[in-house]
Enzyme design. Structure first.
Site, PDB file in Angstrom:
ATOM      1  N   GLU A  43       0.845  -1.194   0.000  1.00 16.55           N
ATOM      2  CA  GLU A  43       0.000   0.000   0.000  1.00 16.55           C
ATOM      3  C   GLU A  43       0.878   1.240   0.000  1.00 16.55           C
ATOM      4  O   GLU A  43       2.032   1.190   0.415  1.00 16.55           O
ATOM      5  CB  GLU A  43      -0.959   0.005   1.202  1.00 16.55           C
ATOM      6  CG  GLU A  43      -0.296  -0.189   2.555  1.00 16.55           C
ATOM      7  CD  GLU A  43      -0.227   1.065   3.396  1.00 16.55           C
ATOM      8  OE1 GLU A  43      -0.308   2.170   2.818  1.00 16.55           O
ATOM      9  OE2 GLU A  43      -0.076   0.936   4.626  1.00 16.55           O
ATOM     10  N   ARG A  68       1.687  -1.986  12.181  1.00 16.30           N
ATOM     11  CA  ARG A  68       0.984  -2.969  11.354  1.00 16.30           C
ATOM     12  C   ARG A  68       0.447  -2.362  10.061  1.00 16.30           C
ATOM     13  O   ARG A  68      -0.609  -2.711   9.569  1.00 16.30           O
ATOM     14  CB  ARG A  68      -0.136  -3.659  12.140  1.00 16.30           C
ATOM     15  CG  ARG A  68       0.352  -4.328  13.409  1.00 16.30           C
ATOM     16  CD  ARG A  68      -0.745  -5.118  14.087  1.00 16.30           C
ATOM     17  NE  ARG A  68      -1.100  -6.308  13.302  1.00 16.30           N
ATOM     18  CZ  ARG A  68      -0.424  -7.456  13.325  1.00 16.30           C
ATOM     19  NH1 ARG A  68       0.662  -7.581  14.098  1.00 16.30           N
ATOM     20  NH2 ARG A  68      -0.821  -8.480  12.610  1.00 16.30           N
ATOM     21  N   CYS A  73       7.386  -0.799  -2.659  1.00 21.06           N
ATOM     22  CA  CYS A  73       8.559  -1.645  -2.861  1.00 21.06           C
ATOM     23  C   CYS A  73       9.762  -1.252  -2.017  1.00 21.06           C
ATOM     24  O   CYS A  73      10.428  -2.110  -1.445  1.00 21.06           O
ATOM     25  CB  CYS A  73       8.936  -1.695  -4.336  1.00 21.06           C
ATOM     26  SG  CYS A  73       9.625  -0.170  -5.024  1.00 21.06           S
ATOM     27  N   HIS A 113      11.825   0.610  -9.293  1.00 18.77           N
ATOM     28  CA  HIS A 113      11.413  -0.556  -8.504  1.00 18.77           C
ATOM     29  C   HIS A 113      12.626  -1.169  -7.818  1.00 18.77           C
ATOM     30  O   HIS A 113      13.699  -1.270  -8.406  1.00 18.77           O
ATOM     31  CB  HIS A 113      10.730  -1.608  -9.370  1.00 18.77           C
ATOM     32  CG  HIS A 113      10.293  -2.808  -8.572  1.00 18.77           C
ATOM     33  ND1 HIS A 113       9.339  -2.737  -7.585  1.00 18.77           N
ATOM     34  CD2 HIS A 113      10.721  -4.095  -8.591  1.00 18.77           C
ATOM     35  CE1 HIS A 113       9.187  -3.934  -7.038  1.00 18.77           C
ATOM     36  NE2 HIS A 113      10.020  -4.765  -7.631  1.00 18.77           N
ATOM     37  N   ASP A 128      11.361 -10.854  -4.132  1.00 20.07           N
ATOM     38  CA  ASP A 128      10.656  -9.577  -4.228  1.00 20.07           C
ATOM     39  C   ASP A 128       9.350  -9.676  -3.456  1.00 20.07           C
ATOM     40  O   ASP A 128       8.454 -10.439  -3.836  1.00 20.07           O
ATOM     41  CB  ASP A 128      10.388  -9.247  -5.695  1.00 20.07           C
ATOM     42  CG  ASP A 128       9.867  -7.838  -5.911  1.00 20.07           C
ATOM     43  OD1 ASP A 128       9.481  -7.189  -4.922  1.00 20.07           O
ATOM     44  OD2 ASP A 128       9.828  -7.391  -7.081  1.00 20.07           O
TER      45      ASP A 128
END
Length: 302
Positions: A43, A68, A73, A113, A128
């Site tokens: 997210e 939490r 990435c 990324h 990943d």
């Protein structure tokens, strides 16, 4: 190189529900990868809210473990890299250009990324935990050019443009995911792409609500008000949600601690209605076309 306190492995393992071996083996690596992807959602809500993203180790652990939350990435793989190193794995960061859902001849974007390379038992593995709903749920051999099966379908790596093209087998065809480069990255190398991705006005994450989680049973993806559940058996369930249902979905389906100050921005994004696209095919499925003013592939990362 700055020294940081070691990651709290007990807290991390409790966060992802791992009570098995912590020995630096392939079995441990696979178990951690699968449990991480199921427990810590992808997210970028902080980016959507204009808060930015802090990649400092203490900030990542406080957010993804302590509070939490999930992350994108740079956060996901940044934390996972520290965990793997603390367990005795030999791991380094890599960079990639996202190609997901882009036309074959689309110009390349920046390397926005982050992925990981793990050296283990004489093999180099691609790992990943930060590519949304198309995360590979098993380590992939970097030298293998044949399709490699995971619980959620096959992936393959082929030489391409000075790197390796990762592709996913979906719906009977191979879909490009990202072009991976072999040069190891230092933590500082991710600061600029993280800043670009989290602050550029046309960044996908600045404009749309994107959340994903991959369990052993299914890939779950939320884009705006569209929830897609793609089972490991290939069965796809798509649902359109109201703003209230989106908030409930964030808390229930994705396990996020929804904050009151998220809700106005979520309602704004959801009010745009049907987001379109096949969300079962990944979190990077929304790209703009020239002249639309929508987020572009060049400002997109997973």
């Amino acid at each position: 190189m700055a020294s940081h306190p070691p990651v709290d492995l007990d807290a991390y393992c409790a966060r992802i529900g791992h009570d098995g071996s912590r020995a630096p083996t392939l079995a441990t690596l696979g178990a951690l990868l699968e449990r991480h992807a199921a427990a810590i959602p992808f997210e970028a809500i902080d980016v959507l809210l204009g808060r930015g993203v802090d990649l400092a180790p203490a900030a990542l652990e406080a957010k993804l473990i302590g509070r939490r939350r999930g992350g994108y990435c740079f956060e996901q793989n940044g934390l996972f890299k520290r965990v793997l190193r603390a367990l005795g794995f030999e791991v380094e960061g890599l960079a990639a250009r996202v190609r997901w859902m882009m036309p074959p001849h689309a110009p390349p974007g920046p390397r926005t990324h982050m992925a990981l390379r793990v050296a283990l038992a004489g093999e180099a593995w691609l790992v990943d935990v930060g590519f949304g709903s198309c995360v590979p749920t098993s380590p992939l051999r970097l030298r293998d050019r044949e399709p490699q099966q995971t619980r959620h379908g096959a992936f393959r790596l082929t030489p391409d443009g000075g790197g390796l093209l990762l592709e996913a087998h979906i719906g009977g065809e191979w879909a490009p995911v990202y072009r991976l480069y072999a040069e190891p990255q230092l933590d500082v190398d991710y600061e600029a792409p993280n800043w670009l991705t989290s602050t550029h006005p046309r960044s996908l994450f600045r404009n749309e609500l994107l959340v994903a989680r991959t369990t052993p049973e299914a890939r779950l993806a939320l884009l705006g008000n569209r929830l897609t559940i793609r089972g490991a058996d290939g069965v796809v369930d798509r649902r359109l949600l109201t703003a209230g249902q989106v908030a409930d979905c964030l808390a229930g389906t994705f396990g996020l601690p929804v904050e009151d100050d998220w809700l106005p921005r979520i309602r704004e994004v959801v009010s745009r209605g049907d987001m379109g696209g096949d969300m079962g095919r990944g979190m990077a499925g929304r790209v703009s076309r020239a002249g639309t003013g929508r987020p572009t592939p060049q400002t997109r990362a997973m």
